[in-house]
Design a protein around this motif. Structure first.
Motif, PDB file in Angstrom:
ATOM      1  N   CYS A  10       0.849  -1.187   0.000  1.00 51.72           N
ATOM      2  CA  CYS A  10       0.000   0.000   0.000  1.00 51.72           C
ATOM      3  C   CYS A  10       0.886   1.240   0.000  1.00 51.72           C
ATOM      4  O   CYS A  10       2.038   1.185   0.422  1.00 51.72           O
ATOM      5  CB  CYS A  10      -0.932   0.008   1.204  1.00 51.72           C
ATOM      6  SG  CYS A  10      -0.064  -0.036   2.777  1.00 51.72           S
ATOM      7  N   TYR A  11       0.353   2.337  -0.497  1.00 52.42           N
ATOM      8  CA  TYR A  11       1.166   3.544  -0.586  1.00 52.42           C
ATOM      9  C   TYR A  11       0.398   4.764  -0.085  1.00 52.42           C
ATOM     10  O   TYR A  11      -0.820   4.835  -0.175  1.00 52.42           O
ATOM     11  CB  TYR A  11       1.650   3.769  -2.026  1.00 52.42           C
ATOM     12  CG  TYR A  11       0.559   3.933  -3.060  1.00 52.42           C
ATOM     13  CD1 TYR A  11       0.138   5.198  -3.467  1.00 52.42           C
ATOM     14  CD2 TYR A  11      -0.050   2.821  -3.633  1.00 52.42           C
ATOM     15  CE1 TYR A  11      -0.856   5.353  -4.402  1.00 52.42           C
ATOM     16  CE2 TYR A  11      -1.041   2.971  -4.573  1.00 52.42           C
ATOM     17  CZ  TYR A  11      -1.444   4.242  -4.964  1.00 52.42           C
ATOM     18  OH  TYR A  11      -2.439   4.395  -5.899  1.00 52.42           O
ATOM     19  N   CYS A  12       1.160   5.702   0.466  1.00 51.28           N
ATOM     20  CA  CYS A  12       0.622   6.978   0.972  1.00 51.28           C
ATOM     21  C   CYS A  12      -0.363   6.795   2.122  1.00 51.28           C
ATOM     22  O   CYS A  12      -1.192   7.686   2.363  1.00 51.28           O
ATOM     23  CB  CYS A  12      -0.041   7.774  -0.160  1.00 51.28           C
ATOM     24  SG  CYS A  12       1.066   8.229  -1.493  1.00 51.28           S
ATOM     25  N   HIS A  13      -0.300   5.664   2.833  1.00 49.76           N
ATOM     26  CA  HIS A  13      -1.177   5.464   3.989  1.00 49.76           C
ATOM     27  C   HIS A  13      -0.414   5.334   5.306  1.00 49.76           C
ATOM     28  O   HIS A  13      -1.013   5.075   6.337  1.00 49.76           O
ATOM     29  CB  HIS A  13      -2.063   4.234   3.784  1.00 49.76           C
ATOM     30  CG  HIS A  13      -3.186   4.455   2.817  1.00 49.76           C
ATOM     31  ND1 HIS A  13      -4.096   5.479   2.955  1.00 49.76           N
ATOM     32  CD2 HIS A  13      -3.532   3.785   1.688  1.00 49.76           C
ATOM     33  CE1 HIS A  13      -4.979   5.422   1.963  1.00 49.76           C
ATOM     34  NE2 HIS A  13      -4.656   4.416   1.181  1.00 49.76           N
ATOM     35  N   PHE A  14       0.912   5.484   5.247  1.00 50.60           N
ATOM     36  CA  PHE A  14       1.633   5.735   6.489  1.00 50.60           C
ATOM     37  C   PHE A  14       2.686   6.789   6.210  1.00 50.60           C
ATOM     38  O   PHE A  14       3.852   6.507   5.942  1.00 50.60           O
ATOM     39  CB  PHE A  14       2.262   4.501   7.125  1.00 50.60           C
ATOM     40  CG  PHE A  14       2.719   4.817   8.535  1.00 50.60           C
ATOM     41  CD1 PHE A  14       1.802   4.870   9.566  1.00 50.60           C
ATOM     42  CD2 PHE A  14       4.029   5.172   8.807  1.00 50.60           C
ATOM     43  CE1 PHE A  14       2.186   5.241  10.853  1.00 50.60           C
ATOM     44  CE2 PHE A  14       4.429   5.547  10.082  1.00 50.60           C
ATOM     45  CZ  PHE A  14       3.490   5.577  11.111  1.00 50.60           C
ATOM     46  N   SER A  15       2.218   8.013   6.248  1.00 49.98           N
ATOM     47  CA  SER A  15       3.052   9.187   6.052  1.00 49.98           C
ATOM     48  C   SER A  15       2.551  10.236   7.044  1.00 49.98           C
ATOM     49  O   SER A  15       1.559  10.010   7.743  1.00 49.98           O
ATOM     50  CB  SER A  15       2.937   9.691   4.612  1.00 49.98           C
ATOM     51  OG  SER A  15       1.567   9.879   4.277  1.00 49.98           O
ATOM     52  N   MET A  16       3.191  11.366   7.100  1.00 47.10           N
ATOM     53  CA  MET A  16       2.816  12.373   8.095  1.00 47.10           C
ATOM     54  C   MET A  16       1.369  12.849   7.923  1.00 47.10           C
ATOM     55  O   MET A  16       0.684  13.146   8.899  1.00 47.10           O
ATOM     56  CB  MET A  16       3.776  13.569   8.034  1.00 47.10           C
ATOM     57  CG  MET A  16       5.215  13.214   8.365  1.00 47.10           C
ATOM     58  SD  MET A  16       6.337  14.626   8.368  1.00 47.10           S
ATOM     59  CE  MET A  16       6.268  15.080  10.106  1.00 47.10           C
ATOM     60  N   ASN A  17       0.891  12.879   6.680  1.00 50.38           N
ATOM     61  CA  ASN A  17      -0.458  13.384   6.420  1.00 50.38           C
ATOM     62  C   ASN A  17      -1.535  12.303   6.448  1.00 50.38           C
ATOM     63  O   ASN A  17      -2.725  12.620   6.397  1.00 50.38           O
ATOM     64  CB  ASN A  17      -0.506  14.112   5.078  1.00 50.38           C
ATOM     65  CG  ASN A  17      -0.117  13.212   3.926  1.00 50.38           C
ATOM     66  OD1 ASN A  17       1.040  12.819   3.833  1.00 50.38           O
ATOM     67  ND2 ASN A  17      -1.052  12.886   3.054  1.00 50.38           N
ATOM     68  N   ASP A  18      -1.151  11.040   6.531  1.00 44.27           N
ATOM     69  CA  ASP A  18      -2.140   9.949   6.534  1.00 44.27           C
ATOM     70  C   ASP A  18      -1.509   8.711   7.165  1.00 44.27           C
ATOM     71  O   ASP A  18      -0.627   8.089   6.585  1.00 44.27           O
ATOM     72  CB  ASP A  18      -2.592   9.645   5.105  1.00 44.27           C
ATOM     73  CG  ASP A  18      -3.567   8.470   5.024  1.00 44.27           C
ATOM     74  OD1 ASP A  18      -3.977   7.946   6.077  1.00 44.27           O
ATOM     75  OD2 ASP A  18      -3.930   8.070   3.894  1.00 44.27           O
ATOM     76  N   THR A  19      -1.977   8.351   8.351  1.00 43.96           N
ATOM     77  CA  THR A  19      -1.441   7.180   9.052  1.00 43.96           C
ATOM     78  C   THR A  19      -2.478   6.054   9.151  1.00 43.96           C
ATOM     79  O   THR A  19      -2.405   5.213  10.035  1.00 43.96           O
ATOM     80  CB  THR A  19      -0.981   7.579  10.470  1.00 43.96           C
ATOM     81  OG1 THR A  19      -2.106   8.113  11.197  1.00 43.96           O
ATOM     82  CG2 THR A  19       0.124   8.620  10.420  1.00 43.96           C
ATOM     83  N   SER A  20      -3.423   6.022   8.226  1.00 41.64           N
ATOM     84  CA  SER A  20      -4.534   5.072   8.322  1.00 41.64           C
ATOM     85  C   SER A  20      -4.112   3.615   8.162  1.00 41.64           C
ATOM     86  O   SER A  20      -4.867   2.708   8.525  1.00 41.64           O
ATOM     87  CB  SER A  20      -5.621   5.411   7.295  1.00 41.64           C
ATOM     88  OG  SER A  20      -5.085   5.464   5.980  1.00 41.64           O
ATOM     89  N   LEU A  21      -2.914   3.367   7.644  1.00 40.96           N
ATOM     90  CA  LEU A  21      -2.430   1.983   7.555  1.00 40.96           C
ATOM     91  C   LEU A  21      -2.437   1.304   8.919  1.00 40.96           C
ATOM     92  O   LEU A  21      -2.699   0.096   9.022  1.00 40.96           O
ATOM     93  CB  LEU A  21      -1.011   1.964   6.958  1.00 40.96           C
ATOM     94  CG  LEU A  21      -0.261   0.626   6.978  1.00 40.96           C
ATOM     95  CD1 LEU A  21      -1.025  -0.460   6.251  1.00 40.96           C
ATOM     96  CD2 LEU A  21       1.138   0.794   6.393  1.00 40.96           C
TER      97      LEU A  21
ATOM     98  N   PHE B  30       9.831   9.857  10.004  1.00 42.68           N
ATOM     99  CA  PHE B  30       8.523   9.556  10.595  1.00 42.68           C
ATOM    100  C   PHE B  30       8.053   8.165  10.181  1.00 42.68           C
ATOM    101  O   PHE B  30       7.617   7.359  11.021  1.00 42.68           O
ATOM    102  CB  PHE B  30       7.498  10.604  10.145  1.00 42.68           C
ATOM    103  CG  PHE B  30       6.098  10.336  10.629  1.00 42.68           C
ATOM    104  CD1 PHE B  30       5.684  10.764  11.885  1.00 42.68           C
ATOM    105  CD2 PHE B  30       5.185   9.644   9.834  1.00 42.68           C
ATOM    106  CE1 PHE B  30       4.385  10.512  12.341  1.00 42.68           C
ATOM    107  CE2 PHE B  30       3.893   9.383  10.276  1.00 42.68           C
ATOM    108  CZ  PHE B  30       3.492   9.816  11.531  1.00 42.68           C
ATOM    109  N   THR B  31       8.155   7.856   8.906  1.00 42.65           N
ATOM    110  CA  THR B  31       7.672   6.566   8.412  1.00 42.65           C
ATOM    111  C   THR B  31       8.537   5.412   8.897  1.00 42.65           C
ATOM    112  O   THR B  31       8.019   4.382   9.327  1.00 42.65           O
ATOM    113  CB  THR B  31       7.603   6.593   6.874  1.00 42.65           C
ATOM    114  OG1 THR B  31       6.680   7.606   6.461  1.00 42.65           O
ATOM    115  CG2 THR B  31       7.135   5.252   6.325  1.00 42.65           C
ATOM    116  N   LEU B  32       9.842   5.576   8.837  1.00 43.71           N
ATOM    117  CA  LEU B  32      10.735   4.486   9.234  1.00 43.71           C
ATOM    118  C   LEU B  32      10.686   4.199  10.731  1.00 43.71           C
ATOM    119  O   LEU B  32      11.129   3.139  11.172  1.00 43.71           O
ATOM    120  CB  LEU B  32      12.174   4.812   8.823  1.00 43.71           C
ATOM    121  CG  LEU B  32      12.469   4.868   7.313  1.00 43.71           C
ATOM    122  CD1 LEU B  32      13.935   5.214   7.083  1.00 43.71           C
ATOM    123  CD2 LEU B  32      12.118   3.559   6.627  1.00 43.71           C
TER     124      LEU B  32
END
Length: 351
Positions: free
Chosen positions: A203-214, A279-281
């Motif tokens: 999945c992509y762009c779902h664990f970043s600073m603007n979206d952590t819904s993963l 943040f992600t790592l």
């Protein structure tokens, strides 16, 4: 999930930079038995997807990444319409096969709207042979369904695409089967809607600073023994000083929040992309995160993010933008935007 600091099974004495591999951190990928670097290499950039790239530099990026402990590379037939896999074919020559894991995708192919997707069994079976030929490999570690949300129905994926991938696995052309996509809800539907064992999800762009819904879905994937491959810590350019490309599907309010955060970071003399990568790592429950680059300088910065800590000032800036710009977004996504546009274009063509 504890990181593994000992040398991974992909370590090859005489090829790898031993100290660099020791600095890298590794985590198990579901129940596949693969223990993967927390930073992995997305090969979309090798296909000149984001900008014109040098094949020579791209080859050097791949070899440097593997030598420095990155052991997972993700590509697709779609990236550059075969170019990414062709570049990998050059880059991987002479590198011991046991030194890396490689994942690719089927079902998305050409830029023409009416030729972009094909989820049929016949095309899937042909696609793996094309990919293996381009990369000069006998097998890939994971073969994935590319963006199944664009299929006419997920039933086609469950009843035709995935059984074809099982045939490919039985023929030992891939070791595991995976799913990719943007809408998080589709993963469960496919996992529970097919008799084929799913080993990974990307999945992509779902664990970043603007979206952590993963994080809302991690316990389900863990229960199923499915390994999670995360991608795009900078949300496809949203979390960068340059800003997102013109085609980025995010809504205006998401883009505005990200730009305001980036502007604040610049005023504080801090690189927002660096904050986003750290943040992600930092999430120990995500096995690996793909970062795509065909630049040796960018690869070096990404590798540094694994072992270096943020300064106190950078930590303060990170906390500030999370509180003032990203938490108010409430994990807002752009789900459905691209799919709706695709089917509108297909409808025009049918007329």
């Amino acid at each position: 999930m504890a990181d593994k600091y000992e040398l991974p099974s992909t370590y090859v004495d005489g090829f790898h930079d031993r100290e660099a591999v020791r600095r890298m951190r590794y985590r198990p990928l579901g129940r596949t038995g693969m223990v993967v670097s927390i930073l992995s290499l997305g090969a979309s950039s090798l296909g000149s997807v984001f900008r014109a790239t040098s094949d020579d530099e791209a080859v050097n990026v791949v070899r440097t990444a593997i030598r420095n402990g990155i052991n997972l590379i993700d590509t697709a037939a779609w990236y550059g319409h075969g170019k990414s896999e062709n570049v990998l074919g050059k880059a991987l020559e002479g590198i011991p096969r046991e030194a890396y894991y490689i994942t690719t995708k089927a079902c998305r192919y050409l830029p023409d709207v009416d030729k972009m997707f094909d989820f049929t069994a016949e095309r899937t079976l042909r696609s793996i042979d094309e990919s293996l030929h381009r990369m000069k490999l006998d097998y890939v570690d994971v073969l994935q369904v590319h963006d199944p949300e664009f299929a006419p129905s997920l039933d086609i994926v469950c009843n035709e695409t995935l059984p074809a991938m099982q045939q490919i696995k039985d023929a030992r052309k891939c070791r595991f089967i995976g799913l990719t996509g943007y809408p998080m809800g589709n993963f469960r539907k496919m996992i529970e809607g097919t008799s084929v064992k799913i080993d990974t999800v990307l999945c992509y762009c779902h664990f970043s600073m603007n979206d952590t819904s993963l994080t809302d879905h991690l316990s389900y994937f863990e229960e199923q023994g499915i390994g999670v491959i995360n991608a795009s810590p900078i949300s496809m350019g949203l979390l960068s000083n340059r800003g997102p490309p013109s085609w980025h599907p995010a809504t205006d309010d998401i883009k505005a929040a990200c730009k305001e955060a980036a502007d604040y970071c610049q005023m504080q003399n801090v690189d927002i992309s660096k904050l986003a990568t750290h943040f992600t790592l930092s999430n120990d429950n995500i096995p690996t995160t793909l970062v795509s680059t065909a630049s040796l300088a960018n690869l070096t910065k990404n590798l540094q993010a694994v072992s270096e800590s943020l300064s106190e000032h950078e930590q303060q800036v990170s906390a500030h933008i999370m509180k003032h710009y990203f938490h108010p977004l409430g994990n807002k996504t752009w789900e459905g935007v691209e799919v709706q546009k695709y089917w509108q274009e297909m409808k025009k063509l049918s007329k």
